[in-house]
Design a protein around this motif. Structure first.
Motif, PDB file in Angstrom:
ATOM      1  N   TRP A  11       0.823  -1.208   0.000  1.00  0.00           N
ATOM      2  CA  TRP A  11       0.000   0.000   0.000  1.00  0.00           C
ATOM      3  C   TRP A  11       0.855   1.255   0.000  1.00  0.00           C
ATOM      4  O   TRP A  11       0.479   2.272  -0.580  1.00  0.00           O
ATOM      5  N   ASP A  12       2.023   1.201   0.629  1.00  0.00           N
ATOM      6  CA  ASP A  12       2.947   2.339   0.569  1.00  0.00           C
ATOM      7  C   ASP A  12       3.368   2.590  -0.879  1.00  0.00           C
ATOM      8  O   ASP A  12       3.395   3.738  -1.336  1.00  0.00           O
ATOM      9  N   THR A  13       3.657   1.535  -1.608  1.00  0.00           N
ATOM     10  CA  THR A  13       4.029   1.670  -3.020  1.00  0.00           C
ATOM     11  C   THR A  13       2.857   2.197  -3.836  1.00  0.00           C
ATOM     12  O   THR A  13       3.022   3.073  -4.691  1.00  0.00           O
ATOM     13  N   VAL A  14       1.658   1.679  -3.574  1.00  0.00           N
ATOM     14  CA  VAL A  14       0.454   2.164  -4.272  1.00  0.00           C
ATOM     15  C   VAL A  14       0.284   3.659  -4.015  1.00  0.00           C
ATOM     16  O   VAL A  14      -0.007   4.423  -4.945  1.00  0.00           O
ATOM     17  N   ASP A  15       0.482   4.070  -2.786  1.00  0.00           N
ATOM     18  CA  ASP A  15       0.341   5.490  -2.454  1.00  0.00           C
ATOM     19  C   ASP A  15       1.381   6.333  -3.198  1.00  0.00           C
ATOM     20  O   ASP A  15       1.065   7.409  -3.711  1.00  0.00           O
ATOM     21  N   ARG A  16       2.601   5.826  -3.305  1.00  0.00           N
ATOM     22  CA  ARG A  16       3.640   6.560  -4.027  1.00  0.00           C
ATOM     23  C   ARG A  16       3.329   6.626  -5.524  1.00  0.00           C
ATOM     24  O   ARG A  16       3.557   7.662  -6.156  1.00  0.00           O
ATOM     25  N   ILE A  17       2.794   5.542  -6.095  1.00  0.00           N
ATOM     26  CA  ILE A  17       2.389   5.567  -7.506  1.00  0.00           C
ATOM     27  C   ILE A  17       1.272   6.569  -7.707  1.00  0.00           C
ATOM     28  O   ILE A  17       1.295   7.371  -8.653  1.00  0.00           O
ATOM     29  N   HIS A  18       0.296   6.559  -6.809  1.00  0.00           N
ATOM     30  CA  HIS A  18      -0.828   7.503  -6.875  1.00  0.00           C
ATOM     31  C   HIS A  18      -0.316   8.944  -6.849  1.00  0.00           C
ATOM     32  O   HIS A  18      -0.724   9.780  -7.665  1.00  0.00           O
ATOM     33  N   THR A  19       0.590   9.223  -5.928  1.00  0.00           N
ATOM     34  CA  THR A  19       1.141  10.577  -5.816  1.00  0.00           C
ATOM     35  C   THR A  19       1.912  10.953  -7.075  1.00  0.00           C
ATOM     36  O   THR A  19       1.764  12.068  -7.590  1.00  0.00           O
ATOM     37  N   TRP A  20       2.704  10.028  -7.584  1.00  0.00           N
ATOM     38  CA  TRP A  20       3.471  10.287  -8.807  1.00  0.00           C
ATOM     39  C   TRP A  20       2.530  10.583  -9.974  1.00  0.00           C
ATOM     40  O   TRP A  20       2.749  11.537 -10.739  1.00  0.00           O
ATOM     41  N   MET A  82      -5.774  -1.288  -7.360  1.00  0.00           N
ATOM     42  CA  MET A  82      -5.384  -0.664  -6.090  1.00  0.00           C
ATOM     43  C   MET A  82      -5.112   0.823  -6.272  1.00  0.00           C
ATOM     44  O   MET A  82      -5.522   1.640  -5.440  1.00  0.00           O
ATOM     45  N   VAL A  83      -4.438   1.190  -7.353  1.00  0.00           N
ATOM     46  CA  VAL A  83      -4.156   2.608  -7.613  1.00  0.00           C
ATOM     47  C   VAL A  83      -5.459   3.356  -7.890  1.00  0.00           C
ATOM     48  O   VAL A  83      -5.659   4.475  -7.403  1.00  0.00           O
ATOM     49  N   ALA A  84      -6.358   2.743  -8.645  1.00  0.00           N
ATOM     50  CA  ALA A  84      -7.652   3.386  -8.915  1.00  0.00           C
ATOM     51  C   ALA A  84      -8.426   3.586  -7.616  1.00  0.00           C
ATOM     52  O   ALA A  84      -9.004   4.661  -7.385  1.00  0.00           O
ATOM     53  N   LEU A  85      -8.422   2.569  -6.753  1.00  0.00           N
ATOM     54  CA  LEU A  85      -9.112   2.689  -5.465  1.00  0.00           C
ATOM     55  C   LEU A  85      -8.461   3.772  -4.617  1.00  0.00           C
ATOM     56  O   LEU A  85      -9.159   4.600  -4.010  1.00  0.00           O
ATOM     57  N   ARG A  86      -7.144   3.815  -4.604  1.00  0.00           N
ATOM     58  CA  ARG A  86      -6.438   4.854  -3.843  1.00  0.00           C
ATOM     59  C   ARG A  86      -6.741   6.238  -4.406  1.00  0.00           C
ATOM     60  O   ARG A  86      -6.784   7.219  -3.669  1.00  0.00           O
ATOM     61  N   SER A  87      -6.984   6.325  -5.689  1.00  0.00           N
ATOM     62  CA  SER A  87      -7.346   7.606  -6.299  1.00  0.00           C
ATOM     63  C   SER A  87      -8.712   8.082  -5.823  1.00  0.00           C
ATOM     64  O   SER A  87      -8.968   9.284  -5.785  1.00  0.00           O
ATOM     65  N   LEU A  88      -9.555   7.141  -5.465  1.00  0.00           N
ATOM     66  CA  LEU A  88     -10.884   7.494  -4.956  1.00  0.00           C
ATOM     67  C   LEU A  88     -10.869   7.860  -3.478  1.00  0.00           C
ATOM     68  O   LEU A  88     -11.648   8.699  -3.042  1.00  0.00           O
ATOM     69  N   THR A  89      -9.981   7.200  -2.706  1.00  0.00           N
ATOM     70  CA  THR A  89      -9.984   7.431  -1.261  1.00  0.00           C
ATOM     71  C   THR A  89      -8.613   7.168  -0.660  1.00  0.00           C
ATOM     72  O   THR A  89      -7.964   6.181  -1.015  1.00  0.00           O
ATOM     73  N   PRO A  90      -8.182   8.014   0.256  1.00  0.00           N
ATOM     74  CA  PRO A  90      -6.925   7.737   0.959  1.00  0.00           C
ATOM     75  C   PRO A  90      -7.048   6.532   1.899  1.00  0.00           C
ATOM     76  O   PRO A  90      -6.054   5.995   2.356  1.00  0.00           O
ATOM     77  N   ALA A  91      -8.264   6.088   2.182  1.00  0.00           N
ATOM     78  CA  ALA A  91      -8.504   4.933   3.054  1.00  0.00           C
ATOM     79  C   ALA A  91      -8.629   3.644   2.246  1.00  0.00           C
ATOM     80  O   ALA A  91      -9.294   2.697   2.661  1.00  0.00           O
TER      81      ALA A  91
END
Length: 110
Positions: A11-20, A82-91
């Motif tokens: 999830w840390d990696t997913v968050d970094r991809i989302h931010t990038w 996972m990235v799409a879901l993270r794009s919808l919500t930080p949770a």
């Protein structure tokens, strides 16, 4: 080893991809989210292509893939979701965990 020791780095990696992706986006947020969700269709198509290639379903092309290619493409689908879901919500991690619980309960696994 606690139950999240493996998933948290993911999830840390997913968050970094989302931010990038966000840092490099020039589109409005809503459009960017839509495109990230639609990206799943592209990735699923790549899984299908790998299955066709692994089974030699297309006689003109023959065996063009291995089952390890299918595994890799399935991982791409999971990561894209996972990235799409993270794009919808930080949770996103909690949303997924809750959903897994719902599905497990539905399947009488809990």
């Amino acid at each position: 080893m606690d139950q999240h020791s493996t998933i948290d780095p993911i999830w840390d990696t997913v968050d970094r991809i989302h931010t990038w992706l966000d840092d490099h986006s020039t589109r409005p947020r809503e459009e960017e989210i839509l495109l990230r969700v639609l990206k799943l269709s592209e990735e699923v198509g790549e899984v299908a292509g790998a299955v066709v290639g692994a089974t030699g379903q297309n006689p003109r092309k023959g065996h063009t893939h291995e089952w390890t290619d299918v595994e890799a493409e399935l991982c791409d689908v999971i990561l894209t979701a996972m990235v799409a879901l993270r794009s919808l919500t930080p949770a996103a991690a909690h949303v997924l965990e809750d959903r897994v619980g719902v599905v497990a309960e539905r399947a009488a696994l809990v």
